[in-house]
Design an enzyme around this catalytic site. Structure first.
Site, PDB file in Angstrom:
ATOM      1  N   HIS A   1      66.458 -26.229 -25.610  1.00 39.93           N
ATOM      2  CA  HIS A   1      65.049 -26.290 -25.535  1.00 39.93           C
ATOM      3  C   HIS A   1      64.195 -26.263 -26.976  1.00 39.93           C
ATOM      4  O   HIS A   1      64.879 -26.098 -28.101  1.00 39.93           O
ATOM      5  CB  HIS A   1      64.487 -24.917 -24.913  1.00 39.93           C
ATOM      6  CG  HIS A   1      65.495 -24.472 -23.715  1.00 39.93           C
ATOM      7  ND1 HIS A   1      66.823 -24.133 -23.637  1.00 39.93           N
ATOM      8  CD2 HIS A   1      64.964 -24.349 -22.583  1.00 39.93           C
ATOM      9  CE1 HIS A   1      67.064 -23.805 -22.483  1.00 39.93           C
ATOM     10  NE2 HIS A   1      65.853 -24.088 -21.671  1.00 39.93           N
TER      11      HIS A   1
ATOM     12  N   ASP B   1      64.505 -23.102 -28.933  1.00 40.38           N
ATOM     13  CA  ASP B   1      65.971 -22.899 -29.579  1.00 40.38           C
ATOM     14  C   ASP B   1      66.128 -23.277 -30.912  1.00 40.38           C
ATOM     15  O   ASP B   1      66.733 -22.753 -31.644  1.00 40.38           O
ATOM     16  CB  ASP B   1      67.003 -23.593 -28.608  1.00 40.38           C
ATOM     17  CG  ASP B   1      66.968 -23.251 -27.377  1.00 40.38           C
ATOM     18  OD1 ASP B   1      66.726 -22.006 -26.662  1.00 40.38           O
ATOM     19  OD2 ASP B   1      67.419 -24.248 -26.466  1.00 40.38           O
TER      20      ASP B   1
END
Length: 433
Positions: free
Chosen positions: A98, A101
């Site tokens: 993501h 992240d």
């Protein structure tokens, strides 16, 4: 490079090894059904669980100490160094991420995007050096408080706009890195109470949002597959992407069944009251099986614990459905799995993946053997053989209640039930697993 995994050698296939860090079943070059095992399984590391998760749970905060904890781009690059070092140790061909992240949140959307662009460039260099590829990218549209009422389904159009801009940025990043899929998971696309919810409006917003995603895919020439990941109830009381059947109905409603496929997670299947193989079989039946998130739940906890898989019979039945559907194309096996919050050491992170990869390898080989034997398919064909007769085919295609009723009376049809043979088929499966 970092020193986080210092002293841990690359993991090799060695069935006779006494080391806890050796593959005893996963041989990437072993040929299974005419294809290399690595090319069947297409393993990927989940960036969020391995490198962004801090070891918290609903009752406690961070339990891990990592050298990349921090909110600067320097920390993000240290995290990337450790990630690609782990990919190399494991020999994993893919990873997934993501936006949240891999980069710290900026003070504005523009700053967050600039940080994502910077880390994408850093990833590109590392991918070129190591050969590691991107299985899929996605956007985190659920953690920040702005998404408390959803993203695409939010009652505030500004949140919808922010979400659309975020997905565009993440699709651009995935496209730049040669990602083979792009995933959408509606973590908060649902409601907590009907008292403040307009179901019709929210479904329309979600459908229009997904149409925009598909349109943008074609406009930028992204060749990867768009995937939706179903999940029921957690964290909302209701979510619009409950399970495969629900999502397929949604895709049909908005004319997207030919554009979008499924990324199916074992843990989410269990939360929906299904087995993993059920969800995979349903997706295959609809022609929308794309990729999988491999993990397991703790059946006593009752929530999505995202543990590494360790049940070979369950995994074998899952891969049986994957192989029966023709295997992965752009998809693969992403370990949406995390070590337990008491597993503090770097070697625990490696060991979790090593064990899971061996479990998947054993499951794949068992599934391939079952498929080659043909026992389940033969039993299935026998059970439905009556429908292959000309009379039965004509009844299904051209019959009316009147014509069928007349035939039952004139021919004296009086069927007797036949055994489903479940216990014998379960015993047959147990020969392989």
């Amino acid at each position: 490079m970092t020193s986080f995994f210092e002293g841990i050698e690359p993991v090799r296939f060695d069935p006779d090894s006494t080391s806890e860090l050796a593959y005893r079943h996963y041989d990437p070059d072993e040929i299974v059904l005419g294809k290399r095992m690595e090319d069947h399984l297409r393993f990927a590391v989940a960036y969020w669980h391995s490198f962004a998760w801090e070891g918290g749970d609903p009752f406690g905060g961070r339990s891990f100490e990592r050298p990349w904890w921090g909110d600067t781009m320097e920390h993000a690059k240290i995290k990337a160094d450790a990630a690609f070092e782990m990919f190399a140790i494991l020999g994993q061909p893919f990873f997934c991420f993501h936006d949240q992240d891999v980069r710290p949140e900026g003070a504005t959307f523009a700053e967050s995007k600039a940080r994502l662009d910077e880390i994408v460039e850093y990833f590109g260099e590392k991918m070129e050096q190591t050969g590691t590829r991107l299985l899929w990218g996605t956007a985190n549209l659920f953690t920040n408080r702005r998404f408390m009422s959803g993203a695409a389904t939010n009652p505030d159009p500004d949140v919808f706009a922010w979400s659309a801009a975020t997905v565009k940025a993440c699709m651009d990043a995935t496209h730049t890195l040669g990602g083979q899929n792009y995933v959408l998971w509606g973590g908060r696309e649902g409601y907590e109470t009907l008292l403040n919810t307009d179901l019709s409006r929210e479904r329309h917003q979600a459908g229009r949002f997904l149409q925009m995603v598909v349109d943008y895919k074609h406009r930028i020439g992204f060749q990867g597959q768009i995937l939706v990941e179903p999940k029921p109830q957690e964290p909302s009381k209701h979510q619009y992407d409950y399970d495969v059947n629900t999502v397929y109905s949604f895709l049909k409603e908005f004319g997207l069944e030919g554009e979008v496929k499924m990324n199916i997670e074992q843990g989410h299947a269990i939360l929906a009251g299904h087995s993993f193989e059920h969800e995979l079989a349903m997706a295959a039946a609809f022609g929308i099986l794309g990729s999988i998130d491999m993990n397991r739940n703790d059946y006593q906890s009752g929530w999505d614990t995202d543990q590494f898989p360790n049940n070979v019979p369950e995994v074998a039945l899952a891969y049986y459905e994957v192989l029966r559907a023709g295997g992965f194309t752009t998809g693969g096996t992403n370990f949406d799995s995390k070590v337990r919050r008491q597993s503090l050491d770097p070697v625990d992170l490696i060991a979790g993946h090593v064990g899971a990869m061996d479990v998947c390898a054993r499951g794949l080989k068992a599934a391939a053997a079952m498929l080659q034997d043909g026992g389940l398919e033969a039993a299935r064909d026998e059970r439905y053989a009556g429908w292959d007769t000309p009379v039965a085919r004509d009844m299904l295609k051209n019959g009316t209640l009147d014509s069928i009723a007349n035939r039952v009376i004139s021919e004296g049809i009086d069927p007797e039930p036949r055994s489903g043979r479940q216990e014998r088929l379960e015993n047959w499966v147990n020969r392989f697993v």
